[in-house]
Design a protein around this motif. Sequence first.
Motif, PDB file in Angstrom:
ATOM      1  N   UNK A   1       0.839  -1.195   0.000  1.00  0.00           N
ATOM      2  CA  UNK A   1       0.000   0.000   0.000  1.00  0.00           C
ATOM      3  C   UNK A   1       0.877   1.249   0.000  1.00  0.00           C
ATOM      4  N   UNK A   2       0.611   2.163  -0.916  1.00  0.00           N
ATOM      5  CA  UNK A   2       1.411   3.385  -1.008  1.00  0.00           C
ATOM      6  C   UNK A   2       0.903   4.442  -0.035  1.00  0.00           C
ATOM      7  N   UNK A   3       1.813   5.295   0.379  1.00  0.00           N
ATOM      8  CA  UNK A   3       1.435   6.413   1.237  1.00  0.00           C
ATOM      9  C   UNK A   3       0.714   7.474   0.417  1.00  0.00           C
ATOM     10  N   UNK A   4      -0.330   8.048   0.992  1.00  0.00           N
ATOM     11  CA  UNK A   4      -1.028   9.136   0.324  1.00  0.00           C
ATOM     12  C   UNK A   4      -0.304  10.449   0.594  1.00  0.00           C
ATOM     13  N   UNK A   5      -0.606  11.455  -0.206  1.00  0.00           N
ATOM     14  CA  UNK A   5       0.008  12.773  -0.003  1.00  0.00           C
ATOM     15  C   UNK A   5      -0.366  13.336   1.359  1.00  0.00           C
ATOM     16  N   UNK A   6      -1.597  13.082   1.793  1.00  0.00           N
ATOM     17  CA  UNK A   6      -2.038  13.585   3.099  1.00  0.00           C
ATOM     18  C   UNK A   6      -1.292  12.905   4.247  1.00  0.00           C
ATOM     19  N   UNK A   7      -1.012  11.606   4.088  1.00  0.00           N
ATOM     20  CA  UNK A   7      -0.248  10.893   5.116  1.00  0.00           C
ATOM     21  C   UNK A   7       1.174  11.441   5.207  1.00  0.00           C
ATOM     22  N   UNK A   8       1.785  11.637   4.061  1.00  0.00           N
ATOM     23  CA  UNK A   8       3.151  12.180   4.032  1.00  0.00           C
ATOM     24  C   UNK A   8       3.180  13.573   4.651  1.00  0.00           C
ATOM     25  N   UNK A   9       2.187  14.380   4.318  1.00  0.00           N
ATOM     26  CA  UNK A   9       2.114  15.744   4.850  1.00  0.00           C
ATOM     27  C   UNK A   9       1.958  15.740   6.367  1.00  0.00           C
ATOM     28  N   UNK A  10       1.073  14.862   6.869  1.00  0.00           N
ATOM     29  CA  UNK A  10       0.859  14.782   8.314  1.00  0.00           C
ATOM     30  C   UNK A  10       2.123  14.335   9.030  1.00  0.00           C
ATOM     31  N   UNK A  11       2.716  13.253   8.555  1.00  0.00           N
ATOM     32  CA  UNK A  11       3.879  12.681   9.241  1.00  0.00           C
ATOM     33  C   UNK A  11       5.056  13.653   9.261  1.00  0.00           C
ATOM     34  N   UNK A  12       5.345  14.271   8.131  1.00  0.00           N
ATOM     35  CA  UNK A  12       6.475  15.209   8.087  1.00  0.00           C
ATOM     36  C   UNK A  12       6.202  16.462   8.915  1.00  0.00           C
TER      37      UNK A  12
ATOM     38  N   UNK B   1       1.681  -9.070  13.930  1.00  0.00           N
ATOM     39  CA  UNK B   1       0.690  -9.101  15.003  1.00  0.00           C
ATOM     40  C   UNK B   1       0.247  -7.703  15.444  1.00  0.00           C
ATOM     41  N   UNK B   2       0.766  -6.685  14.787  1.00  0.00           N
ATOM     42  CA  UNK B   2       0.443  -5.306  15.159  1.00  0.00           C
ATOM     43  C   UNK B   2      -0.714  -4.785  14.317  1.00  0.00           C
ATOM     44  N   UNK B   3      -1.748  -4.283  14.986  1.00  0.00           N
ATOM     45  CA  UNK B   3      -2.854  -3.661  14.259  1.00  0.00           C
ATOM     46  C   UNK B   3      -2.400  -2.305  13.716  1.00  0.00           C
ATOM     47  N   UNK B   4      -3.098  -1.799  12.742  1.00  0.00           N
ATOM     48  CA  UNK B   4      -2.777  -0.495  12.145  1.00  0.00           C
ATOM     49  C   UNK B   4      -1.368  -0.465  11.561  1.00  0.00           C
ATOM     50  N   UNK B   5      -0.967  -1.569  10.950  1.00  0.00           N
ATOM     51  CA  UNK B   5       0.360  -1.660  10.343  1.00  0.00           C
ATOM     52  C   UNK B   5       0.246  -1.550   8.826  1.00  0.00           C
ATOM     53  N   UNK B   6       1.038  -0.658   8.243  1.00  0.00           N
ATOM     54  CA  UNK B   6       1.025  -0.442   6.799  1.00  0.00           C
ATOM     55  C   UNK B   6       2.388  -0.764   6.214  1.00  0.00           C
ATOM     56  N   UNK B   7       2.404  -1.628   5.208  1.00  0.00           N
ATOM     57  CA  UNK B   7       3.655  -1.987   4.533  1.00  0.00           C
ATOM     58  C   UNK B   7       3.986  -0.930   3.491  1.00  0.00           C
ATOM     59  N   UNK B   8       5.205  -0.369   3.565  1.00  0.00           N
ATOM     60  CA  UNK B   8       5.640   0.641   2.602  1.00  0.00           C
ATOM     61  C   UNK B   8       7.019   0.260   2.071  1.00  0.00           C
ATOM     62  N   UNK B   9       7.438   0.946   1.033  1.00  0.00           N
ATOM     63  CA  UNK B   9       8.750   0.683   0.451  1.00  0.00           C
ATOM     64  C   UNK B   9       9.826   1.477   1.179  1.00  0.00           C
ATOM     65  N   UNK B  10      11.084   1.101   0.954  1.00  0.00           N
ATOM     66  CA  UNK B  10      12.206   1.821   1.564  1.00  0.00           C
ATOM     67  C   UNK B  10      12.234   3.271   1.085  1.00  0.00           C
ATOM     68  N   UNK B  11      11.868   3.491  -0.167  1.00  0.00           N
ATOM     69  CA  UNK B  11      11.844   4.849  -0.710  1.00  0.00           C
ATOM     70  C   UNK B  11      10.771   5.690  -0.039  1.00  0.00           C
ATOM     71  N   UNK B  12       9.635   5.080   0.248  1.00  0.00           N
ATOM     72  CA  UNK B  12       8.570   5.819   0.934  1.00  0.00           C
ATOM     73  C   UNK B  12       8.980   6.137   2.371  1.00  0.00           C
TER      74      UNK B  12
ATOM     75  N   UNK C   1      -0.587   4.515  14.183  1.00  0.00           N
ATOM     76  CA  UNK C   1      -0.308   3.815  12.938  1.00  0.00           C
ATOM     77  C   UNK C   1       1.183   3.499  12.846  1.00  0.00           C
ATOM     78  N   UNK C   2       1.467   2.360  12.244  1.00  0.00           N
ATOM     79  CA  UNK C   2       2.853   1.921  12.082  1.00  0.00           C
ATOM     80  C   UNK C   2       3.130   1.678  10.601  1.00  0.00           C
ATOM     81  N   UNK C   3       4.283   2.151  10.146  1.00  0.00           N
ATOM     82  CA  UNK C   3       4.692   1.984   8.755  1.00  0.00           C
ATOM     83  C   UNK C   3       6.012   1.218   8.741  1.00  0.00           C
ATOM     84  N   UNK C   4       6.047   0.091   8.046  1.00  0.00           N
ATOM     85  CA  UNK C   4       7.252  -0.727   8.049  1.00  0.00           C
ATOM     86  C   UNK C   4       7.575  -1.258   6.656  1.00  0.00           C
ATOM     87  N   UNK C   5       8.829  -1.642   6.466  1.00  0.00           N
ATOM     88  CA  UNK C   5       9.267  -2.198   5.177  1.00  0.00           C
ATOM     89  C   UNK C   5       9.368  -3.722   5.242  1.00  0.00           C
ATOM     90  N   UNK C   6       9.205  -4.286   6.451  1.00  0.00           N
ATOM     91  CA  UNK C   6       9.230  -5.740   6.624  1.00  0.00           C
ATOM     92  C   UNK C   6       7.981  -6.161   7.400  1.00  0.00           C
TER      93      UNK C   6
END
Length: 241
Positions: free
Chosen positions: A1-12, A57-68, A46-51
């Motif tokens: 799943x890719x990060x949305x622009x709004x997610x990137x904006x919030x996190x940064x 076992x973690x809820x609210x976990x989103x798989x992203x790429x190393x570039x993201x 929310x958690x964002x991981x590359x592995x």
Amino acid sequence: MSLSKNQIKLITSLQQKKYRTKHNLFIAEGTKVVNEFLNSSFKLIELFCVEAEAYSKVNNCTLISSEELKKISSLKTPNNVLALFEIPKKNKLLNEGLIVVLDDVNDPGNLGTIIRLCDWFGVDQLICSKNTVDCYNGKVVQSSMGSLTRTSIIYTELLEYLKNSELPKYAADMNGENVYKITLPKNAILVMGNEANGISKNVYSYISKTISIPRFGDLQQTESLNVATATAILLSEFKRN
């Protein structure tokens, strides 16, 4: 799943205190730090991981790429995972045991190290002036290495706090009494000052006793110790006594 622009904006945006306050969120990065928070009472948003396997076992976990991950990380070398946690409600003030008070400590690395020291020496509460660097600053979170989950940190008006506390108040001062030659109490407040200016005059008016760490070098030309280093030595002496 890719990060949305709004997610990137919030996190940064959470790299700035005003947005951490607005959203009541902060960032934790890296496997060790994130795992410490996951195993604590802090609420994961929310958690964002590359592995994905590591956090299956973690809820609210989103798989992203190393570039993201690089896009949302504040680290030069992002470490596999970034998580958003909720900033907890303010804890109650304690009035027993050994309490550390920081008067306008500005450096995130110093605050992170002092939080780790409080954790190491069993100091349950750290009181900070409102001008002390935010404990949810990314650099503080990283340098505290998980100790933020075990140390109660309260930002308050120092003058009012010191005025209302009945504990003896000790201040680190170059001209104070040699800390190795006195007996220190179990219940006390230790006040540490700003990196450049030390303890403010108004705070000094509430100090019961000033203590110093003597210089042992032959030349004795070193101006002062780093505030985190001095805190380590003084906490060791309080606990040893």
